[in-house]
Design an enzyme around this catalytic site. Structure first.
Site, short mmCIF file in Angstrom:
data_model
loop_
_atom_site.label_atom_id
_atom_site.label_comp_id
_atom_site.label_asym_id
_atom_site.label_seq_id
_atom_site.Cartn_x
_atom_site.Cartn_y
_atom_site.Cartn_z
N GLY A 148 6.59 -9.90 -8.39
CA GLY A 148 5.65 -9.11 -7.60
C GLY A 148 4.76 -8.26 -8.51
N CYS A 149 3.62 -7.86 -7.98
CA CYS A 149 2.65 -7.12 -8.79
C CYS A 149 3.19 -5.75 -9.19
CB CYS A 149 1.33 -6.99 -8.04
SG CYS A 149 1.52 -6.52 -6.30
#
Ligand SMILES: NC(=O)c1ccc[n+]([C@@H]2O[C@H](COP(=O)([O-])OP(=O)(O)OC[C@H]3O[C@@H](n4cnc5c(N)ncnc54)[C@H](OP(=O)(O)O)[C@@H]3O)[C@@H](O)[C@H]2O)c1
Length: 344
Positions: A148-149
């Site tokens: 995930g970012c």
């Protein structure tokens, strides 16, 4: 190599097109969509007119079988889990941008994502694609769960301190902010211009789905970890994530020693830059695959502040996905990714 992109009408997919179009070892073989199949790419993305002369294709596995060496699924969580079992029957390697294969514990996935967990065997086999830390596993992987970012920014920032036990894990607080493209291209009230412009909002307090992902990796590095505090905010900008992380030191230290540790860990990693002379802003990584990290140490409070910035669609999604593809196919990890940040 031939690449197929599923979810090519979204932001992650569009960024994959931008990167792969100029990647010297890759040809984009097909782009796939449920909503735009049969339409040319430029109908969805006018900036691709006369550049990417492909129509969006169906997402059914038969349309990909035998045509791609690598498939990127830039699709929402809950969708990837249904698509990937079929894709694993092809010969292609698969890189999934969603959260569906990141969380090893199915109960934890279902609690945080509020969706049924993916096939347990595939979840077990999937390699978590934090490129700087799992190179050897990524090289062998058939399926990579791209991080995930927020998790990427937070984990790269915290890794040296947790791995070496230099901070008290119970004291870790991650305060993160993201540009609006993090919410994807699908319209939503929160990303609607009048709602987000000239505004600064906290959201999903103590409920963000990247919490179990971050905790899972921290536990892998530092043994059993206490739960972390992680807050997410939406900033009225297009791209960028800044994670400001606070942690109390577990041993006597100085800023000089902290930077020595981070240099030891990251000096051989091209995409992690230590910003010793000034704190980074998101603009300084915009459009690039860099993660810029700076540190401060407050002797009054014995607390370290770590600032970690990335472009959420690049190092936070499609850039890291291509970095992982390079590693999986034995290429130099920088291939096709040496964009300078767009500035100003
Ligand atoms: N944006 C970011 O900064 C970022 C960062 C890290 C990870 N991610 C993850 O990357 C994935 C893609 O994100 P995004 O920002 O690109 O989202 P997005 O802009 O909303 O695009 C999502 C894509 O998924 C496709 N899709 C939606 N429902 C589908 C279905 N039922 N079956 C097949 N395809 C479907 C959509 O295309 P069609 O409707 O045309 O099929 C669209 O192309 C998500 O899992 C997201 O969490 C995003």
């Amino acid at each position: 190599m031939k690449a197929a992109i599923i979810g090519a009408t979204g932001y992650g997919g569009a960024e994959l097109i931008r990167i792969l179009h100029q990647h010297p070892e890759v040809q984009i073989a097909s782009i796939h969509s449920t909503s735009r199949q049969g339409n040319p790419a430029y109908a969805s993305y006018p900036h691709l007119q006369d550049v990417l002369c492909l129509d969006f294709d169906d997402i059914a596995t038969e349309h990909i079988m035998g045509t791609a060496d690598v498939v990127f699924t830039a699709t929402p969580s809950g969708v990837s889990s249904k698509l990937i079992p079929g894709l694993m029957k092809t010969d292609a390697k698969v890189i999934d941008l969603s959260g569906d294969f990141r969380i090893k514990n199915p109960e934890s996935y279902e609690m945080w994502y509020k969706k049924p967990a993916s096939d347990p065997q595939l979840v077990n086999d999937a390699v978590y694609g934090l490129s700087e830390w799992y190179q050897a596993d990524i090289q062998q992987a058939r399926l990579v769960a791209n991080p995930g970012c927020y998790a990427t920014a937070a984990l790269l920032g915290l890794a040296p301190l947790i791995q070496k036990g230099w901070v008290d894990p119970a004291s870790v607080i991650i305060d993160a902010k993201s540009g609006v493209s993090g919410a994807g291209r699908t319209q939503s009230a929160v990303a609607h211009f009048p709602e987000m412009n000239d505004n600064f909002k906290i959201y999903k307090v103590n409920q963000h789905q990247h919490i179990p992902e971050i905790e899972q990796v921290l536990s892998r590095w530092g043994g059993q970890m206490p739960p972390i505090t992680f807050s997410t905010h939406l900033v009225p900008m297009t791209r960028g994530i800044m994670a400001t992380i606070y942690a109390n030191v577990a041993k006597e230290t100085s800023l000089k020693q902290l930077y020595e540790l981070y240099h030891q860990v990251y000096d051989n990693n091209y995409f992690v830059r230590l910003r010793e002379h000034n704190f980074p802003g998101t603009k300084e990584v915009y459009g690039s695959n860099f993660c810029d990290i700076a540190l401060a140490f407050d002797e009054r409070t014995n607390r370290i502040t770590i600032v970690s910035v990335i472009d959420n669609i690049m190092k936070g999604a499609s850039g890291q996905a291509v970095q992982n593809m390079n590693i999986m196919f034995g290429l130099c990890e920088k291939t096709g990714l040496e964009f300078l940040p767009v500035y100003p």
